[in-house]
Every structure is written in structure tokens, then in C-alpha cells.
Design a protein around this motif. Structure first.
Motif, PDB file in Angstrom:
ATOM      1  N   ALA A 157       1.862   6.239  -6.925  1.00 14.75           N
ATOM      2  CA  ALA A 157       0.758   7.072  -7.425  1.00 14.75           C
ATOM      3  C   ALA A 157       1.141   8.549  -7.397  1.00 14.75           C
ATOM      4  CB  ALA A 157      -0.506   6.833  -6.595  1.00 14.75           C
ATOM      5  N   LEU A 158       1.833   8.959  -6.343  1.00 17.74           N
ATOM      6  CA  LEU A 158       2.282  10.349  -6.247  1.00 17.74           C
ATOM      7  C   LEU A 158       3.323  10.659  -7.319  1.00 17.74           C
ATOM      8  CD1 LEU A 158       2.456  13.108  -4.791  1.00 17.74           C
ATOM      9  CD2 LEU A 158       4.200  12.076  -3.309  1.00 17.74           C
ATOM     10  N   LEU A 159       4.308   9.795  -7.434  1.00 23.13           N
ATOM     11  CA  LEU A 159       5.395  10.043  -8.380  1.00 23.13           C
ATOM     12  C   LEU A 159       4.909  10.034  -9.832  1.00 23.13           C
ATOM     13  CD1 LEU A 159       8.170   7.826  -6.740  1.00 23.13           C
ATOM     14  CD2 LEU A 159       7.932  10.312  -6.595  1.00 23.13           C
ATOM     15  N   VAL A 187      -5.479   2.618  -3.356  1.00 20.48           N
ATOM     16  CA  VAL A 187      -4.830   2.638  -2.044  1.00 20.48           C
ATOM     17  C   VAL A 187      -5.830   3.073  -0.971  1.00 20.48           C
ATOM     18  CG1 VAL A 187      -3.054   3.745  -0.627  1.00 20.48           C
ATOM     19  CG2 VAL A 187      -2.502   2.986  -2.946  1.00 20.48           C
ATOM     20  N   VAL A 188      -6.586   4.109  -1.264  1.00 23.79           N
ATOM     21  CA  VAL A 188      -7.584   4.597  -0.305  1.00 23.79           C
ATOM     22  C   VAL A 188      -8.589   3.487   0.008  1.00 23.79           C
ATOM     23  CG1 VAL A 188      -9.461   6.243   0.066  1.00 23.79           C
ATOM     24  CG2 VAL A 188      -7.306   7.018  -0.942  1.00 23.79           C
ATOM     25  N   VAL A 201      10.678  12.274  -1.423  1.00 28.24           N
ATOM     26  CA  VAL A 201       9.589  11.372  -1.042  1.00 28.24           C
ATOM     27  C   VAL A 201       9.954   9.941  -1.412  1.00 28.24           C
ATOM     28  CG1 VAL A 201       7.209  10.715  -1.582  1.00 28.24           C
ATOM     29  CG2 VAL A 201       7.769  13.108  -1.100  1.00 28.24           C
ATOM     30  N   GLU A 202      10.504   9.771  -2.600  1.00 31.30           N
ATOM     31  CA  GLU A 202      10.900   8.431  -3.036  1.00 31.30           C
ATOM     32  C   GLU A 202      11.988   7.854  -2.122  1.00 31.30           C
ATOM     33  OE1 GLU A 202      11.659   6.223  -7.267  1.00 31.30           O
ATOM     34  OE2 GLU A 202      12.303   8.305  -7.088  1.00 31.30           O
ATOM     35  N   GLN A 225       0.836  -1.207   0.000  1.00 26.81           N
ATOM     36  CA  GLN A 225       0.000   0.000   0.000  1.00 26.81           C
ATOM     37  C   GLN A 225       0.873   1.260   0.000  1.00 26.81           C
ATOM     38  OE1 GLN A 225      -3.283  -0.822  -0.838  1.00 26.81           O
ATOM     39  NE2 GLN A 225      -4.035   0.365   0.884  1.00 26.81           N
ATOM     40  N   VAL A 226       1.897   1.266   0.832  1.00 28.70           N
ATOM     41  CA  VAL A 226       2.795   2.429   0.885  1.00 28.70           C
ATOM     42  C   VAL A 226       3.509   2.591  -0.456  1.00 28.70           C
ATOM     43  CG1 VAL A 226       4.866   3.391   1.962  1.00 28.70           C
ATOM     44  CG2 VAL A 226       3.088   2.384   3.396  1.00 28.70           C
ATOM     45  N   GLY A 227       4.004   1.487  -0.991  1.00 27.47           N
ATOM     46  CA  GLY A 227       4.673   1.549  -2.291  1.00 27.47           C
ATOM     47  C   GLY A 227       3.745   2.068  -3.377  1.00 27.47           C
ATOM     48  N   ASP A 228       2.507   1.588  -3.372  1.00 29.14           N
ATOM     49  CA  ASP A 228       1.541   2.046  -4.375  1.00 29.14           C
ATOM     50  C   ASP A 228       1.197   3.523  -4.180  1.00 29.14           C
ATOM     51  OD1 ASP A 228       1.481  -0.463  -5.507  1.00 29.14           O
ATOM     52  OD2 ASP A 228      -0.490  -1.013  -4.687  1.00 29.14           O
TER      53      ASP A 228
END
Length: 178
Positions: free
Chosen positions: A41-43, A53-54, A127-128, A34-37
Motif C-alpha cells: 500500500a505504501l509503495l 490493513v488497518v 522500506v521494501e 498484513q505486513v506485505g499488504d
């Protein structure tokens, strides 16, 4: 006769502990994903993945509640002492932290859906980096717990300190950029 009763009791206790370990590993993998996704998604500005994810947060919460139920049932059923009690106690505290991490992933997903312009490349890079460090630390902490490896746990504690330092630098850069 008493020996076989004790052997069956010990076997049941080990089976119950193995189920708890398996469920903890499963929820940890799900949260790591979930964190990776969320970060991906942000990147990549992927709103569909962010929505996934939500929505996935409910699944995380259900799995965490299941682990809580199993841990409490273990305590009631076996009235453990010493090592077994410490392990189950740690699992109960860990569940709170894992659920919180899942909530953070969901929050990132919600923010990705709402942002109107991508953050600066410098922020995305940070962030990455912090995401990679945090997920690696979480994974290693779980391995240390599951294997009861004190040396690995101490090493993980040092990794967490490095992640904190990176996060502080990232916040300083955000203030500078913002």
C-alpha cells in the motif's frame, strides 16, 4: 486399563498441541500478509489496501487472543512439564510479538492513508528491502519453532542481526534525506 488411559491422555495432549501449532501458523501467515499488504500500500500509494490493513488488525487480535486462550487451557488441562511447557510458554511470548507486528502493519496502513506525498524513491526502496528481510526472518523463525529446529533457529538469529543492520543503515539514510 491404565495403559489405555495414559494413551488417551497422550493423544489428547498431542491433539491440543497440534491445534495450537495450527493456530500459530495461521496467525503468522495472516500477519505476514498484513505486513506485505501494508508495504505494498505504501509503495503503490493504495489507500484502500491501507484501510483494509488497518481494519484487519482486529482479526489479528482476535486470533492472538484465541491462541492465548488455547495455550492457557493447555497448561490448566495438562499441567505440562519440560518440553511441552517450554513450547506453550514460547507460544505465549510469541503471541505478544506477533500482535505487535500486526500493530506495526496497522500503523503503516494508517500512515499511508494520511501521507500527502509519496516518500522519495530511495526511502521506498529501503522500506521494501527491510520489509522483505523482516518477513523472511519472521517466517523462518516460525518454521524453526514449529519444527523445534535449533539449527534453523540459530540461523534465523543471524538473519535478524542482518535485518537490524539494514534497519540502522535505513535510518541513517532517512536522517540524511529528511
Amino acid at each position: 486399563m491404565e495403559v489405555s488411559t495414559n494413551a488417551r491422555y497422550e493423544e489428547r495432549m498431542q491433539t491440543d498441541l497440534a491445534e495450537i501449532r495450527e493456530k500459530v501458523g495461521g496467525v503468522a501467515e495472516l500477519i505476514e500478509s498484513q505486513v506485505g499488504d501494508a508495504v505494498h500500500a505504501l509503495l503503490e500509494e493504495d489507500r484502500d489496501l491501507a484501510n483494509d490493513v488497518v481494519l484487519g488488525d482486529r482479526r489479528v487480535n482476535r486470533k492472538v487472543r484465541e491462541i492465548d486462550r488455547l495455550a492457557h487451557a493447555f497448561i490448566v488441562r495438562h499441567a505440562p512439564s519440560a518440553g511441552h511447557l517450554r513450547y506453550v510458554s514460547a507460544v505465549l511470548r510469541l503471541d505478544v510479538a506477533l500482535e505487535r507486528i500486526g500493530d506495526y502493519a496497522s500503523t503503516i496502513g494508517r500512515e499511508v492513508v494520511q501521507i500527502s506525498a509519496p516518500p522519495p524513491a530511495r526511502v521506498l526502496r529501503d522500506v521494501e528491502l527491510i520489509s522483505h528481510q523482516a518477513r523472511r526472518t519472521q517466517h523462518q523463525a516460525l518454521v524453526a519453532l514449529q519444527k523445534a529446529d535449533v539449527e534453523l533457529a540459530n540461523e534465523t538469529y543471524g538473519m535478524a542481526g542482518q535485518t537490524d543492520s539494514t534497519l540502522e543503515k535505513m535510518f541513517e539514510e532517512l536522517i540524511e534525506v529528511g
